[in-house]
Design an enzyme around this catalytic site. Structure first.
Site, short mmCIF file in Angstrom:
data_model
loop_
_atom_site.label_atom_id
_atom_site.label_comp_id
_atom_site.label_asym_id
_atom_site.label_seq_id
_atom_site.Cartn_x
_atom_site.Cartn_y
_atom_site.Cartn_z
N HIS A 1 -5.63 -8.90 -1.88
CA HIS A 1 -5.74 -9.32 -0.47
C HIS A 1 -6.92 -10.27 -0.28
O HIS A 1 -7.89 -10.22 -1.03
CB HIS A 1 -5.97 -8.10 0.43
N ALA B 1 2.42 -2.10 4.28
CA ALA B 1 2.11 -1.06 5.26
C ALA B 1 1.56 -1.78 6.48
O ALA B 1 0.80 -2.74 6.34
CB ALA B 1 1.06 -0.11 4.70
N TYR C 1 -9.17 -9.97 1.96
CA TYR C 1 -10.41 -9.23 2.26
C TYR C 1 -11.11 -8.73 1.01
O TYR C 1 -12.27 -8.34 1.05
CB TYR C 1 -10.15 -8.07 3.24
N GLU C 2 -10.42 -8.75 -0.13
CA GLU C 2 -11.07 -8.31 -1.37
C GLU C 2 -11.99 -9.41 -1.92
O GLU C 2 -12.71 -9.18 -2.89
CB GLU C 2 -10.02 -7.93 -2.41
N SER D 1 0.81 -1.22 0.00
CA SER D 1 0.00 0.00 0.00
C SER D 1 0.84 1.27 0.00
O SER D 1 1.70 1.44 0.87
CB SER D 1 -0.89 0.06 1.25
N ASN E 1 1.15 3.87 10.80
CA ASN E 1 0.30 4.43 11.88
C ASN E 1 0.57 3.61 13.12
O ASN E 1 1.08 2.51 13.04
CB ASN E 1 -1.18 4.31 11.49
N HIS F 1 -7.51 4.79 5.77
CA HIS F 1 -6.59 4.33 4.72
C HIS F 1 -5.77 5.49 4.16
O HIS F 1 -4.63 5.30 3.76
CB HIS F 1 -7.41 3.63 3.63
N HIS G 1 -2.84 0.77 -4.72
CA HIS G 1 -2.20 -0.41 -5.32
C HIS G 1 -2.36 -0.33 -6.84
O HIS G 1 -3.48 -0.39 -7.33
CB HIS G 1 -2.89 -1.70 -4.85
N MET H 1 -2.49 -6.68 6.89
CA MET H 1 -3.49 -7.51 6.20
C MET H 1 -2.94 -8.20 4.96
O MET H 1 -3.69 -8.49 4.02
CB MET H 1 -4.70 -6.64 5.82
N SER H 2 -1.63 -8.44 4.93
CA SER H 2 -1.06 -9.02 3.70
C SER H 2 0.18 -9.84 4.02
O SER H 2 0.43 -10.21 5.16
CB SER H 2 -0.67 -7.89 2.74
N1 HPA Z 1 -3.96 -2.52 11.09
C1 HPA Z 1 -3.98 -3.45 10.12
N2 HPA Z 1 -3.42 -3.27 8.93
C2 HPA Z 1 -2.79 -2.12 8.69
C3 HPA Z 1 -2.71 -1.10 9.65
C4 HPA Z 1 -3.33 -1.31 10.91
O1 HPA Z 1 -3.31 -0.46 11.82
N3 HPA Z 1 -2.02 -0.07 9.10
C5 HPA Z 1 -1.66 -0.47 7.85
N4 HPA Z 1 -2.13 -1.70 7.60
#
Ligand code: HPA
Length: 280
Positions: free
Chosen positions: A86, A116, A88-89, A33, A241, A255, A64, A217-218
């Site tokens: 991903h 990320a 989740y998609e 990401s 973050n 996001h 992406h 998530m990847s």
């Molecule tokens: N949680 C899950 N996936 C993420 C995060 C998060 O805080 N930041 C970037 N991808």
């Protein structure tokens, strides 16, 4: 999908890629990401859009791109996966791991995967880079392992050992490159969750308790398949973050923030990746 279906899809994808390029890549680089821009460092690239490759999963996520960029970077022939799909998609584990199976079939033996991630370790800050030293595969532990189903012994063993998955000499090299450029890298355990909802405070307390330093998530399904096939693996999380149960009042995680911090990290990540490639 059966093993035969997967193998056929891999073969078709390999044939298509070979039609578009005469490069023989030895390193695969997955850009997560907000990190797609890194592919601009590839010289004399051959570019293939994902929708030209049969069976290749398209990413529907903002930030992406959907292309393979194949060419030279610091004297190495690199295949860059600019954007990923991903779980989740809505894709299955077989689909999201197709790209790494194709990389292996193309002869790639070293995988560098970026993502990320949210920082759980309180010593981390947004903008840090974390080398993945280990992972917790929550989906895999619960049965969603990409190696589920018949095992192809020609690729790897039924029960692959996961100790040492994140290749130590590659991590050491990454630390050396960072030090030579006057920055340092965090190192830690990446927890893989399905998303797309971010974590609740209770989930974040749980993740911290079980030893996770970052959450995302990847990456992990790809790494499991690469490990099964005996590839060398370097994983780099950009901490976009903080994923903490008690954020500063008024902070809302979205996001956009992930993409914005991802962008700020690009120059340092570029220096790191170039330095690593130079010395591979
Ligand atoms: N949680 C899950 N996936 C993420 C995060 C998060 O805080 N930041 C970037 N991808």
């Amino acid at each position: 999908m059966t093993t035969t279906d997967i193998n056929q899809t891999v073969e078709m994808a390999v044939a298509t890629i070979r039609q578009h390029t005469s490069y023989q890549p030895t390193v695969g680089l997955v850009l997560g990401s907000g990190l797609s821009e890194l592919a601009n460092s590839i010289q004399e690239p051959d570019i293939i859009a994902y929708d030209q490759i049969p069976g290749w999963p398209q990413s529907t996520v903002v930030g992406h791109s959907g292309r393979l960029v194949i060419g030279q970077m610091e004297g190495k022939t690199v295949l860059v996966q600019q954007g990923r799909a991903h779980y989740y998609e809505g894709y299955g584990m077989e689909q999201i791991t197709l790209p790494v199976r194709v990389m292996r079939a193309l002869g790639i033996q070293t995988l560098i995967v970026t993502n990320a991630a949210g920082g759980i370790n309180p010593n981390f800050s947004p903008g840090d880079l974390m080398l993945i030293a280990d992972h917790i595969n929550f989906l895999g532990l619960a049965g969603l392992n990409p190696l589920r189903g018949p095992n192809d012994e020609s690729v790897g063993p039924r029960f692959p050992d996961m100790i040492g998955t994140y290749t130590l000499p590659l991590r050491q090299l990454a630390h050396q490159v960072a030090a030579a450029n006057n920055f340092s890298l965090q190192e830690g355990t990446y927890a893989y969750v399905a998303g797309p909802s971010f974590e609740t405070p209770a989930e974040l307390r749980f993740l911290r308790t079980v030893g996770a330093d970052a959450v995302g998530m990847s990456t992990v399904p790809t790494v499991v398949v690469a490990r099964h096939a005996g590839m060398k693996i370097l994983g780099i999380s950009s901490i976009t973050n903080m994923a903490v149960p008690d954020p500063k009042p008024g902070t809302v995680l979205d996001h956009e923030e992930v993409l914005e911090t991802g962008k700020q990290i690009i120059p340092r990540l570029t220096v790191l990746l170039k330095g690593i490639l130079q010395q591979l």
